[in-house]
Write a protein that holds these residues in place. Structure first.
Motif, PDB file in Angstrom:
ATOM      1  N   LEU A  97       0.841  -1.204   0.000  1.00  0.00           N
ATOM      2  CA  LEU A  97       0.000   0.000   0.000  1.00  0.00           C
ATOM      3  C   LEU A  97       0.872   1.248   0.000  1.00  0.00           C
ATOM      4  N   SER A  98       0.511   2.208  -0.805  1.00  0.00           N
ATOM      5  CA  SER A  98       1.199   3.498  -0.731  1.00  0.00           C
ATOM      6  C   SER A  98       0.758   4.191   0.553  1.00  0.00           C
ATOM      7  N   VAL A  99       1.553   5.122   1.020  1.00  0.00           N
ATOM      8  CA  VAL A  99       1.190   5.868   2.230  1.00  0.00           C
ATOM      9  C   VAL A  99      -0.114   6.620   1.995  1.00  0.00           C
ATOM     10  N   THR A 100      -0.320   7.097   0.789  1.00  0.00           N
ATOM     11  CA  THR A 100      -1.556   7.812   0.461  1.00  0.00           C
ATOM     12  C   THR A 100      -2.762   6.898   0.603  1.00  0.00           C
ATOM     13  N   ASP A 101      -2.684   5.686   0.047  1.00  0.00           N
ATOM     14  CA  ASP A 101      -3.797   4.736   0.161  1.00  0.00           C
ATOM     15  C   ASP A 101      -3.995   4.289   1.604  1.00  0.00           C
ATOM     16  N   LEU A 102      -2.901   4.065   2.303  1.00  0.00           N
ATOM     17  CA  LEU A 102      -2.987   3.660   3.702  1.00  0.00           C
ATOM     18  C   LEU A 102      -3.643   4.759   4.533  1.00  0.00           C
ATOM     19  N   ALA A 103      -3.225   5.990   4.329  1.00  0.00           N
ATOM     20  CA  ALA A 103      -3.796   7.122   5.064  1.00  0.00           C
ATOM     21  C   ALA A 103      -5.299   7.217   4.828  1.00  0.00           C
ATOM     22  N   GLU A 104      -5.695   6.999   3.600  1.00  0.00           N
ATOM     23  CA  GLU A 104      -7.129   7.051   3.278  1.00  0.00           C
ATOM     24  C   GLU A 104      -7.891   5.946   4.006  1.00  0.00           C
ATOM     25  N   ARG A 105      -7.315   4.750   4.040  1.00  0.00           N
ATOM     26  CA  ARG A 105      -7.992   3.617   4.679  1.00  0.00           C
ATOM     27  C   ARG A 105      -8.129   3.799   6.192  1.00  0.00           C
ATOM     28  N   VAL A 106      -7.151   4.457   6.820  1.00  0.00           N
ATOM     29  CA  VAL A 106      -7.209   4.649   8.273  1.00  0.00           C
ATOM     30  C   VAL A 106      -7.713   6.042   8.651  1.00  0.00           C
ATOM     31  N   GLN A 107      -8.115   6.789   7.646  1.00  0.00           N
ATOM     32  CA  GLN A 107      -8.718   8.119   7.830  1.00  0.00           C
ATOM     33  C   GLN A 107      -7.793   9.100   8.543  1.00  0.00           C
ATOM     34  N   LEU A 108      -6.560   9.171   8.011  1.00  0.00           N
ATOM     35  CA  LEU A 108      -5.587  10.153   8.466  1.00  0.00           C
ATOM     36  C   LEU A 108      -5.086  10.912   7.239  1.00  0.00           C
ATOM     37  N   SER A 109      -4.476  12.054   7.462  1.00  0.00           N
ATOM     38  CA  SER A 109      -3.785  12.706   6.358  1.00  0.00           C
ATOM     39  C   SER A 109      -2.447  11.981   6.158  1.00  0.00           C
ATOM     40  N   VAL A 110      -1.809  12.240   5.027  1.00  0.00           N
ATOM     41  CA  VAL A 110      -0.620  11.485   4.647  1.00  0.00           C
ATOM     42  C   VAL A 110       0.533  11.659   5.640  1.00  0.00           C
ATOM     43  N   SER A 111       0.835  12.889   6.049  1.00  0.00           N
ATOM     44  CA  SER A 111       1.990  13.119   6.933  1.00  0.00           C
ATOM     45  C   SER A 111       1.878  12.400   8.268  1.00  0.00           C
ATOM     46  N   PRO A 112       0.765  12.528   8.997  1.00  0.00           N
ATOM     47  CA  PRO A 112       0.662  11.787  10.265  1.00  0.00           C
ATOM     48  C   PRO A 112       0.690  10.265  10.067  1.00  0.00           C
ATOM     49  N   CYS A 113       0.104   9.802   8.973  1.00  0.00           N
ATOM     50  CA  CYS A 113       0.128   8.363   8.692  1.00  0.00           C
ATOM     51  C   CYS A 113       1.562   7.913   8.454  1.00  0.00           C
ATOM     52  N   HIS A 114       2.303   8.666   7.682  1.00  0.00           N
ATOM     53  CA  HIS A 114       3.701   8.333   7.395  1.00  0.00           C
ATOM     54  C   HIS A 114       4.529   8.319   8.677  1.00  0.00           C
ATOM     55  N   ARG A 115       4.306   9.305   9.548  1.00  0.00           N
ATOM     56  CA  ARG A 115       5.039   9.349  10.824  1.00  0.00           C
ATOM     57  C   ARG A 115       4.724   8.118  11.676  1.00  0.00           C
ATOM     58  N   ARG A 116       3.468   7.720  11.694  1.00  0.00           N
ATOM     59  CA  ARG A 116       3.078   6.544  12.474  1.00  0.00           C
ATOM     60  C   ARG A 116       3.721   5.267  11.916  1.00  0.00           C
ATOM     61  N   VAL A 117       3.730   5.134  10.604  1.00  0.00           N
ATOM     62  CA  VAL A 117       4.354   3.954   9.994  1.00  0.00           C
ATOM     63  C   VAL A 117       5.837   3.910  10.348  1.00  0.00           C
ATOM     64  N   ARG A 118       6.520   5.036  10.233  1.00  0.00           N
ATOM     65  CA  ARG A 118       7.953   5.086  10.572  1.00  0.00           C
ATOM     66  C   ARG A 118       8.178   4.756  12.047  1.00  0.00           C
ATOM     67  N   ALA A 119       7.309   5.256  12.912  1.00  0.00           N
ATOM     68  CA  ALA A 119       7.434   4.956  14.343  1.00  0.00           C
ATOM     69  C   ALA A 119       7.216   3.456  14.607  1.00  0.00           C
ATOM     70  N   LEU A 120       6.256   2.853  13.900  1.00  0.00           N
ATOM     71  CA  LEU A 120       6.016   1.414  14.049  1.00  0.00           C
ATOM     72  C   LEU A 120       7.206   0.611  13.538  1.00  0.00           C
ATOM     73  N   GLU A 121       7.853   1.082  12.485  1.00  0.00           N
ATOM     74  CA  GLU A 121       9.059   0.423  11.983  1.00  0.00           C
ATOM     75  C   GLU A 121      10.198   0.543  12.987  1.00  0.00           C
TER      76      GLU A 121
END
Length: 151
Positions: free
Chosen positions: A18-42
């Motif tokens: 999933l692209s960060v854009t698609d992931l953000a849409e699925r979890v109902q976040l904007s792209v930047s906060p979603c990307h930060r969360r993914v990086r933190a989980l990594e």
């Protein structure tokens, strides 16, 4: 880890591409906060990595066996030697140390019975500390590579 992090993990388990854009849409976040969360989980290790899931039968590896290993001894040196050697065998997809008897369970894949016999004779039977090997053939895989429960 909150509900959004668990939702991100659930989505990525279903589709790691999933692209960060698609992931953000699925979890109902904007792209930047979603990307930060993914990086933190990594960084935390919750996301250990990404890889392609391959079809073993399509690659000519349609034979699977479970091999139960009983060790000659349970001392640290024997177990370490066995564990170090078994992870070097590419046909061993999983190796688990068990409580009780047997000591280990190996999931082994091969092209066919003849190839499995060579792996068994040339690699598994020569592993350090092995007293006995018992194998059973996998007839059918019912559940495999399932997502981890996140509740």
């Amino acid at each position: 880890m909150d509900a959004i992090d668990r939702q991100i993990l659930a989505e990525l388990q279903q589709d790691g591409r999933l692209s960060v854009t698609d992931l953000a849409e699925r979890v109902q976040l904007s792209v930047s906060p979603c990307h930060r969360r993914v990086r933190a989980l990594e960084r935390s290790g919750a996301i250990a990595g990404y890889r392609a899931y391959l079809d073993s039968a399509a690659l000519g590896l349609g034979f699977e066996a479970l091999v139960f290993v009983t060790m000659t001894a349970a001392d640290r040196a024997t177990l370490d030697a066995f564990e170090s050697a078994v992870v070097e065998i590419p046909y061993v997809l999983e190796a688990q140390r068990l409580f009780g008897d047997p000591d280990f369970l190996l999931r082994v894949i091969a092209r066919d019975l003849a190839a499995f016999q060579l792996i068994y004779d040339d690699h598994l039977a020569t592993l350090p500390g092995v007293q006995r090997l018992t194998s059973t053939l996998v007839m059918k895989t019912v559940a495999e590579n399932r997502p981890l429960p996140l509740d």
